[in-house]
Design a protein around this motif. Sequence first.
Motif, PDB file in Angstrom:
ATOM      1  N   THR A  58       0.867  -1.179   0.000  1.00 55.52           N
ATOM      2  CA  THR A  58       0.000   0.000   0.000  1.00 55.52           C
ATOM      3  C   THR A  58       0.902   1.228   0.000  1.00 55.52           C
ATOM      4  O   THR A  58       2.116   1.126   0.184  1.00 55.52           O
ATOM      5  N   ASN A  59       0.306   2.381  -0.177  1.00 63.33           N
ATOM      6  CA  ASN A  59       1.095   3.610  -0.146  1.00 63.33           C
ATOM      7  C   ASN A  59       1.026   4.291   1.223  1.00 63.33           C
ATOM      8  O   ASN A  59       1.359   5.466   1.343  1.00 63.33           O
ATOM      9  N   ALA A  60       0.629   3.580   2.256  1.00 65.19           N
ATOM     10  CA  ALA A  60       0.485   4.155   3.593  1.00 65.19           C
ATOM     11  C   ALA A  60       1.806   4.708   4.122  1.00 65.19           C
ATOM     12  O   ALA A  60       1.855   5.795   4.690  1.00 65.19           O
ATOM     13  N   ALA A  61       2.907   3.987   3.928  1.00 61.62           N
ATOM     14  CA  ALA A  61       4.205   4.454   4.418  1.00 61.62           C
ATOM     15  C   ALA A  61       4.638   5.719   3.683  1.00 61.62           C
ATOM     16  O   ALA A  61       5.172   6.649   4.292  1.00 61.62           O
ATOM     17  N   ASP A  62       4.391   5.769   2.381  1.00 68.63           N
ATOM     18  CA  ASP A  62       4.744   6.968   1.601  1.00 68.63           C
ATOM     19  C   ASP A  62       3.913   8.168   2.028  1.00 68.63           C
ATOM     20  O   ASP A  62       4.435   9.286   2.134  1.00 68.63           O
ATOM     21  N   LEU A  63       2.630   7.956   2.264  1.00 71.33           N
ATOM     22  CA  LEU A  63       1.772   9.057   2.711  1.00 71.33           C
ATOM     23  C   LEU A  63       2.228   9.602   4.051  1.00 71.33           C
ATOM     24  O   LEU A  63       2.287  10.821   4.260  1.00 71.33           O
ATOM     25  N   LEU A  64       2.567   8.705   4.967  1.00 72.69           N
ATOM     26  CA  LEU A  64       3.060   9.123   6.284  1.00 72.69           C
ATOM     27  C   LEU A  64       4.369   9.890   6.151  1.00 72.69           C
ATOM     28  O   LEU A  64       4.546  10.946   6.758  1.00 72.69           O
ATOM     29  N   SER A  65       5.269   9.392   5.334  1.00 72.38           N
ATOM     30  CA  SER A  65       6.541  10.072   5.116  1.00 72.38           C
ATOM     31  C   SER A  65       6.329  11.472   4.540  1.00 72.38           C
ATOM     32  O   SER A  65       6.983  12.430   4.967  1.00 72.38           O
ATOM     33  N   ASN A  66       5.424  11.601   3.584  1.00 72.45           N
ATOM     34  CA  ASN A  66       5.139  12.912   2.993  1.00 72.45           C
ATOM     35  C   ASN A  66       4.545  13.880   4.010  1.00 72.45           C
ATOM     36  O   ASN A  66       4.855  15.074   4.002  1.00 72.45           O
ATOM     37  N   GLN A  67       3.688  13.381   4.901  1.00 68.95           N
ATOM     38  CA  GLN A  67       3.109  14.230   5.950  1.00 68.95           C
ATOM     39  C   GLN A  67       4.204  14.752   6.877  1.00 68.95           C
ATOM     40  O   GLN A  67       4.221  15.930   7.234  1.00 68.95           O
ATOM     41  N   LEU A  71       5.433  18.699   7.363  1.00 71.21           N
ATOM     42  CA  LEU A  71       5.436  19.341   8.675  1.00 71.21           C
ATOM     43  C   LEU A  71       6.831  19.869   9.024  1.00 71.21           C
ATOM     44  O   LEU A  71       6.973  20.987   9.515  1.00 71.21           O
ATOM     45  N   LEU A  72       7.861  19.089   8.735  1.00 69.51           N
ATOM     46  CA  LEU A  72       9.228  19.539   8.990  1.00 69.51           C
ATOM     47  C   LEU A  72       9.570  20.767   8.156  1.00 69.51           C
ATOM     48  O   LEU A  72      10.221  21.695   8.643  1.00 69.51           O
ATOM     49  N   ALA A  73       9.155  20.771   6.903  1.00 66.81           N
ATOM     50  CA  ALA A  73       9.420  21.925   6.043  1.00 66.81           C
ATOM     51  C   ALA A  73       8.741  23.171   6.593  1.00 66.81           C
ATOM     52  O   ALA A  73       9.311  24.268   6.558  1.00 66.81           O
ATOM     53  N   THR A  74       7.542  23.029   7.112  1.00 68.24           N
ATOM     54  CA  THR A  74       6.829  24.159   7.703  1.00 68.24           C
ATOM     55  C   THR A  74       7.608  24.726   8.883  1.00 68.24           C
ATOM     56  O   THR A  74       7.788  25.932   9.000  1.00 68.24           O
ATOM     57  N   TYR A  75       8.087  23.869   9.760  1.00 68.03           N
ATOM     58  CA  TYR A  75       8.817  24.321  10.934  1.00 68.03           C
ATOM     59  C   TYR A  75      10.200  24.866  10.578  1.00 68.03           C
ATOM     60  O   TYR A  75      10.658  25.825  11.168  1.00 68.03           O
ATOM     61  N   LYS A  76      10.863  24.229   9.595  1.00 71.09           N
ATOM     62  CA  LYS A  76      12.186  24.704   9.202  1.00 71.09           C
ATOM     63  C   LYS A  76      12.117  26.134   8.687  1.00 71.09           C
ATOM     64  O   LYS A  76      13.008  26.936   8.947  1.00 71.09           O
TER      65      LYS A  76
END
Length: 154
Positions: A58-67, A71-76
């Motif tokens: 499934t693409n569940a791991a990819d979706l989680l990684s993208n989230q 979020l990290l990009a927002t904080y950076k």
Amino acid sequence: MLVKQLTVEPPDISNNNFEDYLVRDDLLAHYFNEFLSLPTFSEAITFNKDTGVFEVVTNAADLLSNQIKALLATYKSKISTCDVKRRECDSMPAEPLPSINIIDNTYNVTCLDREQGVQWIRKERVPLFLHSDCYFEYRLNWSNIRQNKRHERL
């Protein structure tokens, strides 16, 4: 003194001994997983060597990684950066940092029953794999790797 001869002939894999080779041979597992992920099949599955079972992809791991990356990009972009060598820091932004969004970092992996999965794979996928380009590439790479090891020992 006995000398061990390395063969460059790939193993003779059949439907009967496929599981034994799949568990022991990382290269075979890689090529078989590539074969199983082809768009030809309606549902992709993969062999997990660590657990020894087949998993539904499934693409569940990819979706989680993208989230998490988003979020990290927002904080950076909101946090000041410091140059330790120069002992300088960019000024902190005037607006406060956004509140922490909690990300559920869990996802489910669906696994086939071990015995039923192996039987299904042997019946539905292994015969196709043994006649595929993926298997041909596996045999070619296996021979190349062995040939290189043979030359290294000489």
